[in-house]
Write a protein that holds these residues in place. Structure first.
Motif, PDB file in Angstrom:
ATOM      1  N   GLY A  93     -31.555 -31.273 -23.765  1.00  0.00           N
ATOM      2  CA  GLY A  93     -31.840 -30.486 -22.570  1.00  0.00           C
ATOM      3  C   GLY A  93     -32.079 -31.432 -21.414  1.00  0.00           C
ATOM      4  N   HIS A  94     -31.730 -31.010 -20.197  1.00  0.00           N
ATOM      5  CA  HIS A  94     -31.973 -31.885 -19.044  1.00  0.00           C
ATOM      6  C   HIS A  94     -33.244 -31.485 -18.316  1.00  0.00           C
ATOM      7  CE1 HIS A  94     -30.400 -28.979 -16.007  1.00  0.00           C
ATOM      8  NE2 HIS A  94     -29.458 -28.696 -16.895  1.00  0.00           N
ATOM      9  N   LEU A  95     -33.942 -32.493 -17.816  1.00  0.00           N
ATOM     10  CA  LEU A  95     -35.222 -32.271 -17.145  1.00  0.00           C
ATOM     11  C   LEU A  95     -35.059 -32.054 -15.647  1.00  0.00           C
ATOM     12  CD1 LEU A  95     -37.399 -34.993 -18.951  1.00  0.00           C
ATOM     13  CD2 LEU A  95     -37.275 -32.533 -19.446  1.00  0.00           C
ATOM     14  N   ILE A 125     -34.073 -20.990 -16.026  1.00  0.00           N
ATOM     15  CA  ILE A 125     -32.956 -20.786 -16.955  1.00  0.00           C
ATOM     16  C   ILE A 125     -32.016 -21.991 -17.007  1.00  0.00           C
ATOM     17  CG2 ILE A 125     -32.984 -18.273 -16.881  1.00  0.00           C
ATOM     18  CD1 ILE A 125     -30.337 -18.846 -15.057  1.00  0.00           C
ATOM     19  N   ASP A 126     -32.209 -22.933 -16.092  1.00  0.00           N
ATOM     20  CA  ASP A 126     -31.311 -24.105 -16.055  1.00  0.00           C
ATOM     21  C   ASP A 126     -32.137 -25.360 -15.828  1.00  0.00           C
ATOM     22  OD1 ASP A 126     -29.229 -25.857 -15.876  1.00  0.00           O
ATOM     23  OD2 ASP A 126     -28.426 -25.077 -14.007  1.00  0.00           O
ATOM     24  N   MET A 127     -32.636 -25.954 -16.921  1.00  0.00           N
ATOM     25  CA  MET A 127     -32.679 -25.402 -18.264  1.00  0.00           C
ATOM     26  C   MET A 127     -34.014 -25.705 -18.921  1.00  0.00           C
ATOM     27  SD  MET A 127     -30.258 -27.992 -20.529  1.00  0.00           S
ATOM     28  CE  MET A 127     -30.647 -27.271 -22.092  1.00  0.00           C
ATOM     29  N   LYS A 128     -35.090 -25.526 -18.128  1.00  0.00           N
ATOM     30  CA  LYS A 128     -36.405 -25.793 -18.691  1.00  0.00           C
ATOM     31  C   LYS A 128     -36.799 -24.727 -19.712  1.00  0.00           C
ATOM     32  CE  LYS A 128     -37.897 -28.969 -15.150  1.00  0.00           C
ATOM     33  NZ  LYS A 128     -38.564 -29.219 -13.845  1.00  0.00           N
ATOM     34  N   ASP A 159     -30.622 -36.379 -14.795  1.00  0.00           N
ATOM     35  CA  ASP A 159     -29.412 -36.391 -13.943  1.00  0.00           C
ATOM     36  C   ASP A 159     -28.260 -35.500 -14.391  1.00  0.00           C
ATOM     37  OD1 ASP A 159     -28.363 -37.298 -11.507  1.00  0.00           O
ATOM     38  OD2 ASP A 159     -27.077 -38.757 -12.514  1.00  0.00           O
ATOM     39  N   GLU A 160     -28.519 -34.448 -15.140  1.00  0.00           N
ATOM     40  CA  GLU A 160     -27.391 -33.576 -15.514  1.00  0.00           C
ATOM     41  C   GLU A 160     -26.781 -32.922 -14.290  1.00  0.00           C
ATOM     42  OE1 GLU A 160     -25.073 -30.099 -16.627  1.00  0.00           O
ATOM     43  OE2 GLU A 160     -26.866 -30.115 -15.400  1.00  0.00           O
ATOM     44  N   GLU A 161     -27.630 -32.582 -13.321  1.00  0.00           N
ATOM     45  CA  GLU A 161     -27.139 -31.825 -12.162  1.00  0.00           C
ATOM     46  C   GLU A 161     -26.286 -32.674 -11.222  1.00  0.00           C
ATOM     47  OE1 GLU A 161     -27.102 -28.793 -12.034  1.00  0.00           O
ATOM     48  OE2 GLU A 161     -28.769 -27.979 -13.175  1.00  0.00           O
ATOM     49  N   ASN A 162     -26.155 -33.949 -11.539  1.00  0.00           N
ATOM     50  CA  ASN A 162     -25.224 -34.786 -10.776  1.00  0.00           C
ATOM     51  C   ASN A 162     -24.130 -35.327 -11.705  1.00  0.00           C
ATOM     52  OD1 ASN A 162     -24.345 -36.067  -8.369  1.00  0.00           O
ATOM     53  ND2 ASN A 162     -25.218 -38.004  -9.102  1.00  0.00           N
ATOM     54  N   GLY A 187     -26.835 -27.586 -26.831  1.00  0.00           N
ATOM     55  CA  GLY A 187     -27.543 -27.607 -25.550  1.00  0.00           C
ATOM     56  C   GLY A 187     -27.234 -26.341 -24.769  1.00  0.00           C
ATOM     57  N   GLU A 188     -27.172 -26.477 -23.401  1.00  0.00           N
ATOM     58  CA  GLU A 188     -26.758 -25.347 -22.588  1.00  0.00           C
ATOM     59  C   GLU A 188     -25.233 -25.267 -22.602  1.00  0.00           C
ATOM     60  OE1 GLU A 188     -27.840 -26.159 -18.497  1.00  0.00           O
ATOM     61  OE2 GLU A 188     -26.957 -28.113 -18.581  1.00  0.00           O
ATOM     62  N   VAL A 189     -24.545 -24.308 -22.017  1.00  0.00           N
ATOM     63  CA  VAL A 189     -24.973 -23.030 -21.466  1.00  0.00           C
ATOM     64  C   VAL A 189     -24.387 -21.957 -22.364  1.00  0.00           C
ATOM     65  CG1 VAL A 189     -24.698 -21.437 -19.486  1.00  0.00           C
ATOM     66  CG2 VAL A 189     -24.905 -23.911 -19.075  1.00  0.00           C
TER      67      VAL A 189
HETATM   68 ZN    ZN Z   1     -28.137 -27.093 -16.617  1.00  0.00          ZN
END
Ligand code: ZN
Length: 453
Positions: A93-95, A125-128, A159-162, A187-189
């Motif tokens: 999971g990404h923080l 929901i994304d993604m804590k 850094d998942e969102e980048n 993992g997600e989604v």
């Molecule tokens: Zn995510």
């Protein structure tokens, strides 16, 4: 939505279920906004250190790794399984989260408020949500001395969102040892429910398991021409050349391509609902709209997309600049990259150059095997009206990085959702929130899944 669908034999709330809501709320209170710029991205290390405290409190040895830049904190912990000969399962999971504009929200986006049956805030929901569920289960397993069938590696990432540049991508390249022995990852989604009407008037909850992701490419376009005075006759204008290319690309419809994951998803929905989704038939997008907001994602997985997102040129109103640039967000169906590039080149023409700023491959696996069976059994044990179906995500996740190591990846962060909730709009949206009951349900499903993985 209540827990009355629980199968008999489920034990009373385990400690993970009891603490998952507080953990998710606490995670949201760390402002881990990822701006895409290392200088302004913050909070990941602080959040990672807190995750370590939660793991060490119950006795895990942990490893803290900064992924190529100071403050980009990642955490790894391993729970040994009964059969060390079997490959390990990675739960990741990404923080980090995308930024949020507090003025637009009903609650402060980093409050983690628990209100009206929801946990509110950026990352809910994304993604804590999934981070909290897996952290709660990691703690419970360790406290209770649980031995899962195989090793489980818990990873909490930056850094998942980048695109994972200072996170999963860096780790895979520079620390492959952290992933040694891992054969599959979750993992997600995916794992969230989509309620569809059935032919007989009842409803079915489909749980969408992500088995594929489109490729993600950010492309820079550049036109170079002759600089000059804004008052002269001037045919060779970089701004005009670039603008034409951007308009052609932005209005182009790429051909319809139905990948296996999409075909299987559409077949399952047809079977349940009686709605016809023959992709070769007319107006497939219009028919998909009957599924509600999930059609945003499913529709986007039927073709490549190229959306212009940034433009820059010029520095003075009366100076024709020598160059003009644009950035285009490209999402490419598995197997289509070469053909996509050929179409783009044709559209932008010879006077515009292009280069990939970021280029992450698409990914697709099959919906079968032991792990898929375990997902299906876990959903059914806690929602007898549920059915797992594969689907393709139009966006990208850290799975892209792990797939490069040959790890088989799935998106499965189970949530049973109220049918009226516009779940897809909450991703990166205002008033992002997750139902408390969904988190508790998801934790039970994930527990069942991990104990049978
Ligand atoms: Zn995510």
């Amino acid at each position: 939505m209540s827990a009355t669908g629980e199968a008999s034999g489920t034990r009373p709330d385990s400690s993970a279920v009891a603490e998952v809501v507080d953990l998710v709320s606490a995670l949201i209170r760390f402002d881990t906004s990822n701006t895409g710029e290392p200088a302004t991205t913050k909070g990941e290390a602080e959040c990672a250190r807190w995750v370590i405290e939660q793991l060490e409190e119950v006795g895990y040895p942990t490893e803290y790794v900064e992924s190529g830049a100071p403050g980009r904190g990642n955490v790894f912990a391993r729970l040994p399984g009964a059969d060390p000969a079997r490959g390990a399962l990675l739960i990741h999971g990404h923080l980090d989260v995308v930024p949020a504009e507090a003025a637009d929200w009903s609650v402060h986006p980093f409050s983690g408020a628990i209100r009206d049956g929801y946990v509110w805030g950026r990352g809910a929901i994304d993604m804590k949500d999934m981070v909290g569920m897996s952290l709660a289960l990691a703690r419970q397993f360790r406290r209770e001395g649980t031995v899962p069938p195989r090793d489980i590696v818990f990873a909490f990432l930056a850094d998942e969102e980048n695109g994972g540049k200072w996170g999963s991508q860096w780790l895979v390249k520079h620390r492959p040892d952290l992933f040694e022995g891992i054969t599959e990852a979750v993992g997600e989604v995916g794992g969230f429910s989509l309620t569809v009407p059935r032919r007989d008037g009842t409803e079915r909850r489909l749980y969408l398991v992500e088995t594929a992701e489109k490729g993600l490419g950010w492309m820079r376009l550049r036109a170079k021409a002759r600089a000059g005075h804004g008052s002269f006759l001037h045919e060779d204008n970089a701004v005009t050349i670039l603008a034409r290319a951007v308009a052609r690309l932005g209005t182009h419809t790429f051909p319809l391509v139905v990948s296996d994951s999409v075909a299987e998803f559409l077949a399952a929905v047809s079977e349940e609902s009686g709605l016809e989704f023959d992709p070769a038939g007319p107006d497939i997008e219009g028919r998909l709209a009957k599924l509600g907001t999930i059609s945003r994602i499913i529709g986007a997985t039927l073709r490549d997309t190229a959306n212009p997102t940034m433009l820059s040129a010029g520095y003075k109103a009366n100076v024709i600049p020598q160059t003009a640039e644009a950035v285009v967000d490209c999402r490419v169906v598995p197997g289509r990259l070469a053909e996509f590039e050929r179409e783009v080149d044709e559209l932008i023409g010879p006077d515009v150059e292009r280069e990939w700023i970021t280029e992450l491959d698409s990914y697709e696996t099959t919906f079968d095997g032991h792990l898929v069976d375990a997902m299906n059994a876990a959903v059914l044990a806690h929602d007898p009206n549920g059915r797992t179906v594969p689907y393709m995500l139009s966006g990208g996740t850290d799975a892209k990085a792990f797939a490069e190591l040959g790890i088989r990846c799935f998106g499965f962060a189970p949530l049973r959702l109220p049918p009226e909730l516009d779940f897809t709009a909450l991703f990166h949206g205002v008033d992002e929130r997750v139902p408390v009951e969904s988190l508790e349900f998801g934790t039970r499903v994930l527990e069942h899944f991990l104990l049978h993985s």
